[in-house]
Design a protein around this motif. Structure first.
Motif, PDB file in Angstrom:
ATOM      1  N   VAL A  85       0.836  -1.203   0.000  1.00  0.00           N
ATOM      2  CA  VAL A  85       0.000   0.000   0.000  1.00  0.00           C
ATOM      3  C   VAL A  85       0.868   1.249   0.000  1.00  0.00           C
ATOM      4  CG1 VAL A  85      -1.640   1.349   1.378  1.00  0.00           C
ATOM      5  CG2 VAL A  85      -1.996  -1.089   1.064  1.00  0.00           C
ATOM      6  N   GLY A  86       1.936   1.247   0.799  1.00  0.00           N
ATOM      7  CA  GLY A  86       2.833   2.396   0.829  1.00  0.00           C
ATOM      8  C   GLY A  86       3.438   2.691  -0.532  1.00  0.00           C
ATOM      9  N   ASP A  87       3.853   1.641  -1.242  1.00  0.00           N
ATOM     10  CA  ASP A  87       4.420   1.840  -2.584  1.00  0.00           C
ATOM     11  C   ASP A  87       3.374   2.417  -3.541  1.00  0.00           C
ATOM     12  OD1 ASP A  87       6.799   0.815  -1.669  1.00  0.00           O
ATOM     13  OD2 ASP A  87       6.400  -1.222  -2.398  1.00  0.00           O
ATOM     14  N   GLU A  88       2.138   1.942  -3.450  1.00  0.00           N
ATOM     15  CA  GLU A  88       1.102   2.443  -4.358  1.00  0.00           C
ATOM     16  C   GLU A  88       0.721   3.885  -4.020  1.00  0.00           C
ATOM     17  OE1 GLU A  88      -2.209  -0.011  -5.145  1.00  0.00           O
ATOM     18  OE2 GLU A  88      -0.991  -1.722  -5.822  1.00  0.00           O
ATOM     19  N   VAL A  89       0.748   4.247  -2.736  1.00  0.00           N
ATOM     20  CA  VAL A  89       0.491   5.643  -2.365  1.00  0.00           C
ATOM     21  C   VAL A  89       1.564   6.546  -2.956  1.00  0.00           C
ATOM     22  CG1 VAL A  89       0.390   7.262  -0.434  1.00  0.00           C
ATOM     23  CG2 VAL A  89      -0.797   5.078  -0.281  1.00  0.00           C
ATOM     24  N   ASP A  90       2.822   6.094  -2.931  1.00  0.00           N
ATOM     25  CA  ASP A  90       3.898   6.869  -3.555  1.00  0.00           C
ATOM     26  C   ASP A  90       3.637   7.060  -5.043  1.00  0.00           C
ATOM     27  OD1 ASP A  90       5.266   7.110  -1.157  1.00  0.00           O
ATOM     28  OD2 ASP A  90       6.465   5.292  -1.498  1.00  0.00           O
ATOM     29  N   THR A  91       3.150   6.015  -5.697  1.00  0.00           N
ATOM     30  CA  THR A  91       2.846   6.111  -7.130  1.00  0.00           C
ATOM     31  C   THR A  91       1.732   7.120  -7.391  1.00  0.00           C
ATOM     32  OG1 THR A  91       3.501   3.801  -7.430  1.00  0.00           O
ATOM     33  CG2 THR A  91       2.161   4.790  -9.158  1.00  0.00           C
ATOM     34  N   VAL A  92       0.687   7.093  -6.553  1.00  0.00           N
ATOM     35  CA  VAL A  92      -0.431   8.028  -6.723  1.00  0.00           C
ATOM     36  C   VAL A  92       0.041   9.457  -6.534  1.00  0.00           C
ATOM     37  CG1 VAL A  92      -2.639   8.762  -5.768  1.00  0.00           C
ATOM     38  CG2 VAL A  92      -2.168   6.333  -6.058  1.00  0.00           C
ATOM     39  N   LEU A  93       0.814   9.703  -5.488  1.00  0.00           N
ATOM     40  CA  LEU A  93       1.291  11.063  -5.214  1.00  0.00           C
ATOM     41  C   LEU A  93       2.187  11.564  -6.335  1.00  0.00           C
ATOM     42  CD1 LEU A  93       2.101  10.747  -1.400  1.00  0.00           C
ATOM     43  CD2 LEU A  93       0.130  11.887  -2.448  1.00  0.00           C
ATOM     44  N   ALA A  94       3.007  10.673  -6.913  1.00  0.00           N
ATOM     45  CA  ALA A  94       3.890  11.082  -8.005  1.00  0.00           C
ATOM     46  C   ALA A  94       3.110  11.415  -9.269  1.00  0.00           C
ATOM     47  CB  ALA A  94       4.908   9.974  -8.281  1.00  0.00           C
ATOM     48  N   SER A  95       1.915  10.820  -9.414  1.00  0.00           N
ATOM     49  CA  SER A  95       1.125  11.046 -10.632  1.00  0.00           C
ATOM     50  C   SER A  95       0.283  12.316 -10.579  1.00  0.00           C
ATOM     51  CB  SER A  95       0.212   9.846 -10.882  1.00  0.00           C
ATOM     52  OG  SER A  95      -0.803   9.782  -9.894  1.00  0.00           O
ATOM     53  N   LEU A  96       0.133  12.904  -9.399  1.00  0.00           N
ATOM     54  CA  LEU A  96      -0.703  14.108  -9.272  1.00  0.00           C
ATOM     55  C   LEU A  96       0.041  15.320  -9.824  1.00  0.00           C
ATOM     56  CD1 LEU A  96      -2.172  13.598  -5.682  1.00  0.00           C
ATOM     57  CD2 LEU A  96      -3.228  13.041  -7.875  1.00  0.00           C
ATOM     58  N   SER A  97      -0.494  15.906 -10.868  1.00  0.00           N
ATOM     59  CA  SER A  97       0.127  17.082 -11.494  1.00  0.00           C
ATOM     60  C   SER A  97      -0.496  18.335 -10.901  1.00  0.00           C
ATOM     61  CB  SER A  97      -0.067  17.047 -13.011  1.00  0.00           C
ATOM     62  OG  SER A  97      -1.433  16.938 -13.341  1.00  0.00           O
ATOM     63  N   THR A  98      -0.003  18.709  -9.712  1.00  0.00           N
ATOM     64  CA  THR A  98      -0.524  19.892  -9.047  1.00  0.00           C
ATOM     65  C   THR A  98       0.572  20.504  -8.201  1.00  0.00           C
ATOM     66  OG1 THR A  98      -2.171  20.728  -7.498  1.00  0.00           O
ATOM     67  CG2 THR A  98      -1.342  18.510  -7.108  1.00  0.00           C
ATOM     68  N   SER A  99       0.529  21.800  -8.078  1.00  0.00           N
ATOM     69  CA  SER A  99       1.486  22.508  -7.225  1.00  0.00           C
ATOM     70  C   SER A  99       0.914  22.759  -5.839  1.00  0.00           C
ATOM     71  CB  SER A  99       1.874  23.842  -7.868  1.00  0.00           C
ATOM     72  OG  SER A  99       0.709  24.659  -8.066  1.00  0.00           O
ATOM     73  N   GLU A 100      -0.328  22.338  -5.612  1.00  0.00           N
ATOM     74  CA  GLU A 100      -0.975  22.548  -4.323  1.00  0.00           C
ATOM     75  C   GLU A 100      -0.487  21.507  -3.312  1.00  0.00           C
ATOM     76  OE1 GLU A 100      -5.302  24.170  -5.965  1.00  0.00           O
ATOM     77  OE2 GLU A 100      -5.064  22.074  -5.375  1.00  0.00           O
ATOM     78  N   ASP A 101      -0.611  21.852  -2.037  1.00  0.00           N
ATOM     79  CA  ASP A 101      -0.342  20.876  -0.991  1.00  0.00           C
ATOM     80  C   ASP A 101      -1.422  19.810  -1.029  1.00  0.00           C
ATOM     81  OD1 ASP A 101       1.869  22.268  -0.164  1.00  0.00           O
ATOM     82  OD2 ASP A 101       0.759  23.443   1.324  1.00  0.00           O
ATOM     83  N   VAL A 102      -1.004  18.565  -0.889  1.00  0.00           N
ATOM     84  CA  VAL A 102      -1.932  17.438  -0.982  1.00  0.00           C
ATOM     85  C   VAL A 102      -2.190  16.889   0.416  1.00  0.00           C
ATOM     86  CG1 VAL A 102      -2.333  15.141  -1.941  1.00  0.00           C
ATOM     87  CG2 VAL A 102      -1.118  16.872  -3.289  1.00  0.00           C
ATOM     88  N   THR A 103      -3.456  16.736   0.742  1.00  0.00           N
ATOM     89  CA  THR A 103      -3.874  16.000   1.936  1.00  0.00           C
ATOM     90  C   THR A 103      -4.793  14.879   1.490  1.00  0.00           C
ATOM     91  OG1 THR A 103      -5.757  17.469   2.308  1.00  0.00           O
ATOM     92  CG2 THR A 103      -3.677  18.041   3.405  1.00  0.00           C
ATOM     93  N   THR A 104      -5.076  13.958   2.391  1.00  0.00           N
ATOM     94  CA  THR A 104      -5.859  12.802   1.973  1.00  0.00           C
ATOM     95  C   THR A 104      -6.977  12.509   2.953  1.00  0.00           C
ATOM     96  OG1 THR A 104      -5.740  10.464   1.296  1.00  0.00           O
ATOM     97  CG2 THR A 104      -4.377  11.145   3.152  1.00  0.00           C
ATOM     98  N   LEU A 105      -8.051  11.924   2.415  1.00  0.00           N
ATOM     99  CA  LEU A 105      -9.143  11.373   3.208  1.00  0.00           C
ATOM    100  C   LEU A 105      -9.171   9.877   2.927  1.00  0.00           C
ATOM    101  CD1 LEU A 105     -11.693  11.679   4.988  1.00  0.00           C
ATOM    102  CD2 LEU A 105     -13.000  12.033   2.886  1.00  0.00           C
ATOM    103  N   VAL A 106      -8.913   9.073   3.956  1.00  0.00           N
ATOM    104  CA  VAL A 106      -8.807   7.628   3.786  1.00  0.00           C
ATOM    105  C   VAL A 106     -10.177   7.000   3.970  1.00  0.00           C
ATOM    106  CG1 VAL A 106      -7.685   5.524   4.611  1.00  0.00           C
ATOM    107  CG2 VAL A 106      -6.440   7.695   4.651  1.00  0.00           C
ATOM    108  N   VAL A 107     -10.560   6.152   3.030  1.00  0.00           N
ATOM    109  CA  VAL A 107     -11.844   5.443   3.080  1.00  0.00           C
ATOM    110  C   VAL A 107     -11.541   3.953   3.215  1.00  0.00           C
ATOM    111  CG1 VAL A 107     -14.065   5.045   1.969  1.00  0.00           C
ATOM    112  CG2 VAL A 107     -12.842   7.197   1.571  1.00  0.00           C
ATOM    113  N   THR A 108     -12.066   3.320   4.278  1.00  0.00           N
ATOM    114  CA  THR A 108     -11.827   1.902   4.527  1.00  0.00           C
ATOM    115  C   THR A 108     -13.141   1.206   4.865  1.00  0.00           C
ATOM    116  OG1 THR A 108     -11.499   2.010   6.927  1.00  0.00           O
ATOM    117  CG2 THR A 108      -9.611   2.570   5.547  1.00  0.00           C
ATOM    118  N   ASP A 109     -13.062  -0.112   5.002  1.00  0.00           N
ATOM    119  CA  ASP A 109     -14.255  -0.884   5.367  1.00  0.00           C
ATOM    120  C   ASP A 109     -14.139  -1.505   6.749  1.00  0.00           C
ATOM    121  OD1 ASP A 109     -12.349  -2.740   4.827  1.00  0.00           O
ATOM    122  OD2 ASP A 109     -13.613  -4.025   3.575  1.00  0.00           O
ATOM    123  N   GLY A 110     -13.157  -1.106   7.572  1.00  0.00           N
ATOM    124  CA  GLY A 110     -13.078  -1.665   8.924  1.00  0.00           C
ATOM    125  C   GLY A 110     -11.695  -1.565   9.502  1.00  0.00           C
TER     126      GLY A 110
END
Length: 373
Positions: A85-110
């Motif tokens: 999961v950590g590796d995939e989060v790094d991939t997602v963050l690297a793909s975001l083309s934005t100069s804004e600060d990024v925060t996240t809302l985590v959605v889980t099932d338990g």
């Protein structure tokens, strides 16, 4: 920018649909959710994905900067899954083309998927966590995961399940005892097992036993002679005890009246001191051998066998005197010999060690002077 991150820790999406993860973007995430719902409508991760899409659409309608993505782990266990999961989060963050600060809302099932939150927090700030549960089964998965964690923990498993198992065995063992006409013996044995287990847990005997077994195993594989010496010494101790008891029985058989406590002790010592001295010499020689092999031997360690012999000589002479096996002259000679043996060995090894240390110091000084010149 707010990143709506849907977490599928055990990779139900990849395993059941063949989707390559991470999935980034509103349309790809919706396609992934539909594919997983088609493959397994009862999978709770379907609700996670569509909850993430719902949050995305709500924020996007308010013209907020938002993106949605699905990251997955694997089914190899919590540690490997968290890393994935950590590796995939790094991939997602690297793909975001934005100069804004990024925060996240985590959605889980338990609770199981929420174990990855520290991994995500180490990469991106978390604004919140949204847990999605089916209304008809609220808290069911969390309870299942909690029970699973308890049973997976060896410490908790041993503390809870072993006493519970012994208690559950009482009734069937009582039936067996009744059939064998030994109910008291069976119930007493079961109670003793439970009592010994609780005492061992309370005193930490299990950890000590495990540590002792581990030390013995390492000594065996390391080729340490101490282990063999201890085994031989234990056998010599047993033989010494048997010999002492035989001597005591012989003295009691030859005595015309009651045998006093001092005479009984003298008989036990007289019959066993040779064997016990041999055990002491064996263990000390084994320890000296290991210290020499390890390169940590000091000359004063060699005193141990001589001390054992000195004490054995004294005890043998005293016990023989009490049993009328030796006279006062023999006792005096033995006490003198034992004392002189201990003193001479101490002085001899102390002198040798002192001279060797002095010679070593002079060599180091000469070597230091040579390096200086």
């Amino acid at each position: 920018m707010l990143l709506v991150l849907c977490v599928d820790l055990d990779d139900d999406l990849g395993r059941k649909t063949g989707f390559s993860t991470p999935v980034i973007g509103r349309d790809p995430v919706e396609e992934a959710g539909v594919a997983l719902a088609t493959a397994d409508p009862e999978d709770s991760d379907v609700n996670v994905i569509f909850q993430g899409l719902h949050i995305y659409d709500d924020l996007d309608a308010r013209d907020e900067s938002v993106e949605v993505a699905v990251v997955t782990g694997n089914d190899e266990g919590d540690v490997n899954a968290n890393r994935e999961v950590g590796d995939e989060v790094d991939t997602v963050l690297a793909s975001l083309s934005t100069s804004e600060d990024v925060t996240t809302l985590v959605v889980t099932d338990g609770a199981q998927d929420e174990s990855v939150i520290p991994i995500i927090r180490s990469r991106v700030p978390i604004d919140g966590v949204r847990r999605v549960v089916v209304r008809q089964a609220q808290n069911l998965e969390s309870m299942y995961y909690t029970i699973k964690q308890v049973l997976d923990d060896p410490e908790t498993r041993g503390t809870i399940l072993i006493p519970l198992g012994i208690l559950l065995l009482i009734y069937p063992l009582a039936l067996i005892g009744s059939a064998l006409e030994m109910p008291g013996f069976v119930l007493g044995t079961t109670s003793a097992l439970l009592g010994f287990y609780l005492i061992s847990r309370g005193l930490g005997l299990g950890e000590r036993l495990d540590a002792a077994v581990e030390r013995a195993r390492r000594s065996l594989y390391a080729g340490r002679t101490t282990l063999l010496a201890y085994v031989v010494a234990a056998a010599l101790f047993v033989l010494g005890g048997v010999s002492g008891m035989n001597t005591l029985e012989s003295v009691q058989a030859d005595a015309t009246g009651d045998v006093g406590v001092p005479v009984m002790i003298a008989a036990l010592v007289y019959g066993s001191v040779q064997w016990i001295a041999a055990a002491g010499v064996t263990t000390s020689l084994g320890q000296i051998t290991d210290e020499y092999i390890a390169g940590t031997l000091e000359w004063r360690y060699l005193n141990a066998p001589f001390y054992v012999l000195s004490i054995a000589i004294v005890l043998y002479a005293v016990s023989a005197f009490f049993l009328d096996e030796a006279g006062i002259a023999f006792l005096a000679a033995a006490l003198t010999a034992g004392t002189l043996l201990g003193i001479v060995s101490t002085l001899a090894f102390a002198i040798v060690e002192s001279r060797l240390s002095g010679a070593k110091g002079e060599q180091e000084e000469r070597a230091k002077a040579d390096r200086t010149h």
